[in-house]
Design a protein around this motif. Sequence first.
Motif, PDB file in Angstrom:
ATOM      1  N   HIS A   1      42.023  50.806  44.649  1.00 55.27           N
ATOM      2  CA  HIS A   1      40.852  50.240  44.034  1.00 55.27           C
ATOM      3  C   HIS A   1      41.221  49.176  42.955  1.00 55.27           C
ATOM      4  O   HIS A   1      42.090  49.464  42.214  1.00 55.27           O
ATOM      5  CB  HIS A   1      39.719  51.216  43.702  1.00 55.27           C
TER       6      HIS A   1
ATOM      7  N   LEU B   1      39.514  46.037  40.124  1.00 53.95           N
ATOM      8  CA  LEU B   1      38.357  45.049  39.727  1.00 53.95           C
ATOM      9  C   LEU B   1      38.709  43.723  39.497  1.00 53.95           C
ATOM     10  O   LEU B   1      39.642  43.316  38.785  1.00 53.95           O
ATOM     11  CB  LEU B   1      37.586  45.663  38.306  1.00 53.95           C
TER      12      LEU B   1
ATOM     13  N   LEU C   1      34.149  44.851  42.396  1.00 54.07           N
ATOM     14  CA  LEU C   1      35.213  46.104  42.339  1.00 54.07           C
ATOM     15  C   LEU C   1      35.477  45.900  44.083  1.00 54.07           C
ATOM     16  O   LEU C   1      34.611  45.776  44.866  1.00 54.07           O
ATOM     17  CB  LEU C   1      34.326  47.329  42.304  1.00 54.07           C
TER      18      LEU C   1
ATOM     19  N   ASP D   1      36.376  44.990  31.427  1.00 54.81           N
ATOM     20  CA  ASP D   1      36.980  45.716  32.380  1.00 54.81           C
ATOM     21  C   ASP D   1      37.911  46.690  31.277  1.00 54.81           C
ATOM     22  O   ASP D   1      39.044  46.835  31.441  1.00 54.81           O
ATOM     23  CB  ASP D   1      38.119  44.996  33.201  1.00 54.81           C
TER      24      ASP D   1
ATOM     25  N   HIS E   1      40.629  49.659  32.954  1.00 54.26           N
ATOM     26  CA  HIS E   1      41.738  49.600  33.929  1.00 54.26           C
ATOM     27  C   HIS E   1      43.041  49.901  33.456  1.00 54.26           C
ATOM     28  O   HIS E   1      43.147  50.274  32.175  1.00 54.26           O
ATOM     29  CB  HIS E   1      41.858  47.965  34.004  1.00 54.26           C
TER      30      HIS E   1
ATOM     31  N   SER F   1      42.060  50.282  38.708  1.00 55.11           N
ATOM     32  CA  SER F   1      41.158  51.198  38.145  1.00 55.11           C
ATOM     33  C   SER F   1      41.619  52.674  37.657  1.00 55.11           C
ATOM     34  O   SER F   1      40.926  52.963  36.859  1.00 55.11           O
ATOM     35  CB  SER F   1      39.917  51.508  39.326  1.00 55.11           C
TER      36      SER F   1
END
Length: 192
Positions: free
Chosen positions: A8, A10, A20, A128, A131, A150
């Motif tokens: 995953h 973003l 996402l 974000d 992260h 992520s």
Amino acid sequence: MEEVPYFHALATFACKANRLYRIYVCRHELVFIWAGKGGEGMAGARFVSRARAGAVGVEGLLSRALGKGLERRLDPARQNEVRGQQLDRTPLARLIADHPANVRLHTGGFQEVRIGARSDHHARAYSDHSHQALLHIRHRKLGKLRLGLSSVEDVQLAMDLLPRVLGTRVRVDMARPTREQPCGCRFCRFPG
């Protein structure tokens, strides 16, 4: 049915909503499947609810209530969880056409792929804050894309999977992470 590995990230943008993605790493392509929304504004809402936490009376109460209300309104966690469950149940072949933000990128089009350390500047500028590393991509079809990986697990998966399909076009500019790093931007450092 063969399981396709994924991680995953973003995708962050300056003038439109963050997205996402669940990025499936296939033999000849990377498939970016929309997995939900980013949490733009969440840090600001937390800041509002904590900034006047010590204030007494109506002012403190209103500030905390406003901040908590904004957090609930802006938090995409529940919607993203529902979307994640849908992705878990649906074969990749059926997911590809299910959202306009989904993208298929052939491995031959990648010009640069770089995995770098987390950045407080990125956290603050693109909302974000969770992260754990940055993934910079340049592709002939898509152009440049900056993504926040992520979790530590996602960083490790990207470090393992991307070189298998993209070879020497992948550059890793950081040590392999072993634990989660907290955000150090001014919004997240504010006591509260």
